[in-house]
Motif scaffolding. Structure first.
Motif, PDB file in Angstrom:
ATOM      1  N   VAL A 130      25.849  51.136  16.268  1.00  0.00           N
ATOM      2  CA  VAL A 130      27.124  51.693  16.594  1.00  0.00           C
ATOM      3  C   VAL A 130      27.135  51.820  18.187  1.00  0.00           C
ATOM      4  CG1 VAL A 130      28.583  53.781  16.229  1.00  0.00           C
ATOM      5  CG2 VAL A 130      27.287  52.852  14.317  1.00  0.00           C
ATOM      6  N   ILE A 131      25.849  52.317  18.341  1.00  0.00           N
ATOM      7  CA  ILE A 131      25.953  52.353  19.904  1.00  0.00           C
ATOM      8  C   ILE A 131      26.275  51.192  20.826  1.00  0.00           C
ATOM      9  CG2 ILE A 131      24.276  53.024  21.945  1.00  0.00           C
ATOM     10  CD1 ILE A 131      22.627  54.631  20.173  1.00  0.00           C
ATOM     11  N   LYS A 132      25.906  49.963  20.094  1.00  0.00           N
ATOM     12  CA  LYS A 132      26.163  48.733  21.039  1.00  0.00           C
ATOM     13  C   LYS A 132      27.742  48.409  21.008  1.00  0.00           C
ATOM     14  CE  LYS A 132      25.015  43.733  20.807  1.00  0.00           C
ATOM     15  NZ  LYS A 132      24.190  42.604  19.931  1.00  0.00           N
ATOM     16  N   ASP A 133      28.319  48.751  19.726  1.00  0.00           N
ATOM     17  CA  ASP A 133      29.821  48.707  19.776  1.00  0.00           C
ATOM     18  C   ASP A 133      30.491  49.352  20.695  1.00  0.00           C
ATOM     19  OD1 ASP A 133      29.614  46.186  18.159  1.00  0.00           O
ATOM     20  OD2 ASP A 133      29.910  47.597  16.183  1.00  0.00           O
ATOM     21  N   LEU A 134      29.806  50.606  20.760  1.00  0.00           N
ATOM     22  CA  LEU A 134      30.746  51.670  21.497  1.00  0.00           C
ATOM     23  C   LEU A 134      30.541  51.363  23.051  1.00  0.00           C
ATOM     24  CD1 LEU A 134      29.734  55.025  19.940  1.00  0.00           C
ATOM     25  CD2 LEU A 134      31.924  54.093  19.967  1.00  0.00           C
ATOM     26  N   GLN A 135      29.486  50.970  23.422  1.00  0.00           N
ATOM     27  CA  GLN A 135      29.116  50.353  25.024  1.00  0.00           C
ATOM     28  C   GLN A 135      30.128  49.223  25.023  1.00  0.00           C
ATOM     29  OE1 GLN A 135      27.161  51.811  27.132  1.00  0.00           O
ATOM     30  NE2 GLN A 135      28.324  50.404  28.606  1.00  0.00           N
ATOM     31  N   GLU A 136      30.337  48.180  24.336  1.00  0.00           N
ATOM     32  CA  GLU A 136      31.483  47.251  24.514  1.00  0.00           C
ATOM     33  C   GLU A 136      32.761  47.763  24.761  1.00  0.00           C
ATOM     34  OE1 GLU A 136      33.123  42.859  22.480  1.00  0.00           O
ATOM     35  OE2 GLU A 136      32.113  44.544  20.962  1.00  0.00           O
ATOM     36  N   ILE A 137      33.270  48.718  23.803  1.00  0.00           N
ATOM     37  CA  ILE A 137      34.492  49.479  23.958  1.00  0.00           C
ATOM     38  C   ILE A 137      34.501  50.264  25.238  1.00  0.00           C
ATOM     39  CG2 ILE A 137      35.858  51.473  23.061  1.00  0.00           C
ATOM     40  CD1 ILE A 137      34.938  50.715  20.114  1.00  0.00           C
ATOM     41  N   LEU A 138      33.370  50.844  25.654  1.00  0.00           N
ATOM     42  CA  LEU A 138      33.276  51.430  27.108  1.00  0.00           C
ATOM     43  C   LEU A 138      33.539  50.712  28.196  1.00  0.00           C
ATOM     44  CD1 LEU A 138      32.754  54.156  28.439  1.00  0.00           C
ATOM     45  CD2 LEU A 138      30.299  53.658  28.611  1.00  0.00           C
ATOM     46  N   ASP A 139      33.014  49.537  28.144  1.00  0.00           N
ATOM     47  CA  ASP A 139      33.085  48.527  29.272  1.00  0.00           C
ATOM     48  C   ASP A 139      34.661  47.895  29.096  1.00  0.00           C
ATOM     49  OD1 ASP A 139      30.644  48.517  29.781  1.00  0.00           O
ATOM     50  OD2 ASP A 139      29.960  46.888  28.605  1.00  0.00           O
ATOM     51  N   PHE A 140      35.198  47.791  28.198  1.00  0.00           N
ATOM     52  CA  PHE A 140      36.688  47.610  28.000  1.00  0.00           C
ATOM     53  C   PHE A 140      37.469  48.597  28.447  1.00  0.00           C
ATOM     54  CE2 PHE A 140      40.746  47.074  25.286  1.00  0.00           C
ATOM     55  CZ  PHE A 140      40.940  45.751  25.785  1.00  0.00           C
ATOM     56  N   VAL A 141      37.443  49.835  28.086  1.00  0.00           N
ATOM     57  CA  VAL A 141      38.155  50.999  28.522  1.00  0.00           C
ATOM     58  C   VAL A 141      38.118  50.927  30.195  1.00  0.00           C
ATOM     59  CG1 VAL A 141      38.460  53.425  28.773  1.00  0.00           C
ATOM     60  CG2 VAL A 141      38.138  52.313  26.554  1.00  0.00           C
ATOM     61  N   ARG A 142      37.094  50.886  30.668  1.00  0.00           N
ATOM     62  CA  ARG A 142      36.699  50.831  32.012  1.00  0.00           C
ATOM     63  C   ARG A 142      37.523  49.377  32.958  1.00  0.00           C
ATOM     64  NH1 ARG A 142      30.552  52.609  32.062  1.00  0.00           N
ATOM     65  NH2 ARG A 142      31.019  54.746  32.017  1.00  0.00           N
ATOM     66  N   ARG A 143      37.650  48.557  32.259  1.00  0.00           N
ATOM     67  CA  ARG A 143      38.252  47.317  32.537  1.00  0.00           C
ATOM     68  C   ARG A 143      39.698  47.538  32.469  1.00  0.00           C
ATOM     69  NH1 ARG A 143      38.702  41.898  28.897  1.00  0.00           N
ATOM     70  NH2 ARG A 143      40.402  40.770  30.018  1.00  0.00           N
ATOM     71  N   ILE A 144      40.355  48.247  31.463  1.00  0.00           N
ATOM     72  CA  ILE A 144      41.706  48.654  31.359  1.00  0.00           C
ATOM     73  C   ILE A 144      42.066  49.498  32.693  1.00  0.00           C
ATOM     74  CG2 ILE A 144      43.391  50.131  30.307  1.00  0.00           C
ATOM     75  CD1 ILE A 144      41.908  49.239  27.610  1.00  0.00           C
ATOM     76  N   LEU A 145      41.051  50.515  32.799  1.00  0.00           N
ATOM     77  CA  LEU A 145      41.619  51.345  34.075  1.00  0.00           C
ATOM     78  C   LEU A 145      41.476  50.398  35.212  1.00  0.00           C
ATOM     79  CD1 LEU A 145      42.012  54.205  35.213  1.00  0.00           C
ATOM     80  CD2 LEU A 145      39.626  54.486  35.418  1.00  0.00           C
ATOM     81  N   ARG A 146      40.519  49.478  35.489  1.00  0.00           N
ATOM     82  CA  ARG A 146      40.618  48.704  36.766  1.00  0.00           C
ATOM     83  C   ARG A 146      41.720  48.079  36.865  1.00  0.00           C
ATOM     84  NH1 ARG A 146      39.096  43.820  38.677  1.00  0.00           N
ATOM     85  NH2 ARG A 146      37.943  43.870  40.492  1.00  0.00           N
ATOM     86  N   CYS A 147      42.236  47.489  35.821  1.00  0.00           N
ATOM     87  CA  CYS A 147      43.401  46.606  35.960  1.00  0.00           C
ATOM     88  C   CYS A 147      44.659  47.515  36.186  1.00  0.00           C
ATOM     89  CB  CYS A 147      43.705  45.935  34.571  1.00  0.00           C
ATOM     90  SG  CYS A 147      42.391  44.529  34.303  1.00  0.00           S
ATOM     91  N   GLU A 148      44.692  48.720  35.984  1.00  0.00           N
ATOM     92  CA  GLU A 148      45.874  49.485  35.988  1.00  0.00           C
ATOM     93  C   GLU A 148      45.833  49.873  37.649  1.00  0.00           C
ATOM     94  OE1 GLU A 148      47.897  52.729  37.415  1.00  0.00           O
ATOM     95  OE2 GLU A 148      45.813  53.172  36.802  1.00  0.00           O
ATOM     96  N   VAL A 149      44.789  50.243  38.114  1.00  0.00           N
ATOM     97  CA  VAL A 149      44.516  50.862  39.402  1.00  0.00           C
ATOM     98  C   VAL A 149      44.907  49.839  40.544  1.00  0.00           C
ATOM     99  CG1 VAL A 149      42.971  51.700  41.215  1.00  0.00           C
ATOM    100  CG2 VAL A 149      42.749  52.695  39.003  1.00  0.00           C
ATOM    101  N   LEU A 150      44.171  48.485  40.435  1.00  0.00           N
ATOM    102  CA  LEU A 150      44.327  47.320  41.079  1.00  0.00           C
ATOM    103  C   LEU A 150      45.677  46.483  41.067  1.00  0.00           C
ATOM    104  CD1 LEU A 150      40.832  45.788  41.265  1.00  0.00           C
ATOM    105  CD2 LEU A 150      41.902  47.633  42.828  1.00  0.00           C
ATOM    106  N   GLU A 151      46.304  47.001  39.859  1.00  0.00           N
ATOM    107  CA  GLU A 151      47.515  46.292  39.592  1.00  0.00           C
ATOM    108  C   GLU A 151      47.398  44.884  38.971  1.00  0.00           C
ATOM    109  OE1 GLU A 151      50.482  46.886  42.542  1.00  0.00           O
ATOM    110  OE2 GLU A 151      50.740  49.121  41.889  1.00  0.00           O
TER     111      GLU A 151
END
Length: 252
Positions: A130-151
């Protein structure tokens, strides 16, 4: 390092004759957004990365004026210092802290923190998968934020081996894939299921915040890529809840 957006380019080049301008020099450390690159391409202007930008005499005079302030606001004001009630939207552009895009970023930040808390819980319970799957999700959420900030556009994604279409399918028809119908979460299902359910509901809040941030006064919606990604992410938390309840995380 500075972030160069399309709107900033338009401001920079409004005094120039775009038909005569053949080249735009930017520092190698600068970040040019995709929309800004498209603007240059449309006007046949070559983007050239350099170590140092040589300034003309009139440019130096303009730079002296620009150096008198450090920030600008979305409504055109120029400021020497950043007020406490304002924050960065992009580059040196400031907005009030209750701007919808800033509120969205705050929601994403909260989601990240809750994912980390759930990982700590799972670590105590020995739920390594479960920790491993959550880490993949955490990285994805941070990717979403990066795409929003950098447009930047959020490109196609795959989570836990599933496409966005498969995520939707499995969350809508769990009986077909997990042999279990949709259920109402209950405390007797255990800490992990309830924690995943909290992440699911929080993700829905982030999705609604994104809609509010990217829907204009006429109902037109920008950043559908981000809104879709958050929708599929909430589906993924449902899938994880089904996986956990059907002992999928216990299988080698």
């Amino acid at each position: 390092m500075s972030l160069i957006t399309e709107s900033e380019l338009r401001k920079r080049l409004k005094k120039d004759n775009l038909k005569e301008l053949k080249e735009l020099q930017v520092l190698k450390k600068d970040i040019v957004t995709p929309s800004a690159k498209s603007f240059l391409t449309e006007h046949n202007i070559e983007l050239k990365y350099v170590d140092v930008i040589e300034e003309k005499k009139d440019e130096k005079e303009e730079k002296v004026i620009i150096d008198e302030y450090k920030y600008e606001t979305i409504f055109g004001a120029h400021l020497k210092e950043k007020p406490e009630h304002m924050t960065h939207l992009k580059g040196n552009t400031l907005v009030f802290k209750d701007h919808n895009r800033i509120l969205f970023r705050g929601k994403v930040d909260t989601l990240e923190s809750k994912i980390l808390e759930t990982q700590i819980l799972c670590n105590k319970l020995g739920e390594a998968l479960v920790i491993k799957d959550l880490q993949e999700i955490l990285d994805f959420v941070r990717r979403i934020l990066r795409c929003e900030v950098l447009e930047e556009e959020l490109l196609e994604f795959n989570l836990q081996g599933m496409t966005k279409e498969e995520l939707r399918e499995k969350s809508h028809y769990p009986e077909k894939y997990f042999g279990m119908s949709h259920f109402t979460p209950d405390y007797t299902m255990g800490e992990v299921v309830i924690a995943l359910n909290s992440l699911r509901t929080l993700t829905r809040e982030v999705e609604l915040s994104a809609l509010k941030a990217f829907k204009n006064e006429y109902g037109m919606v920008e950043r559908v890529d981000i809104i879709r990604a958050l929708n599929r992410l909430s589906s993924l938390f449902w899938i994880m809840m089904f996986k956990y309840r059907t002992m999928k995380y216990k299988q080698k």
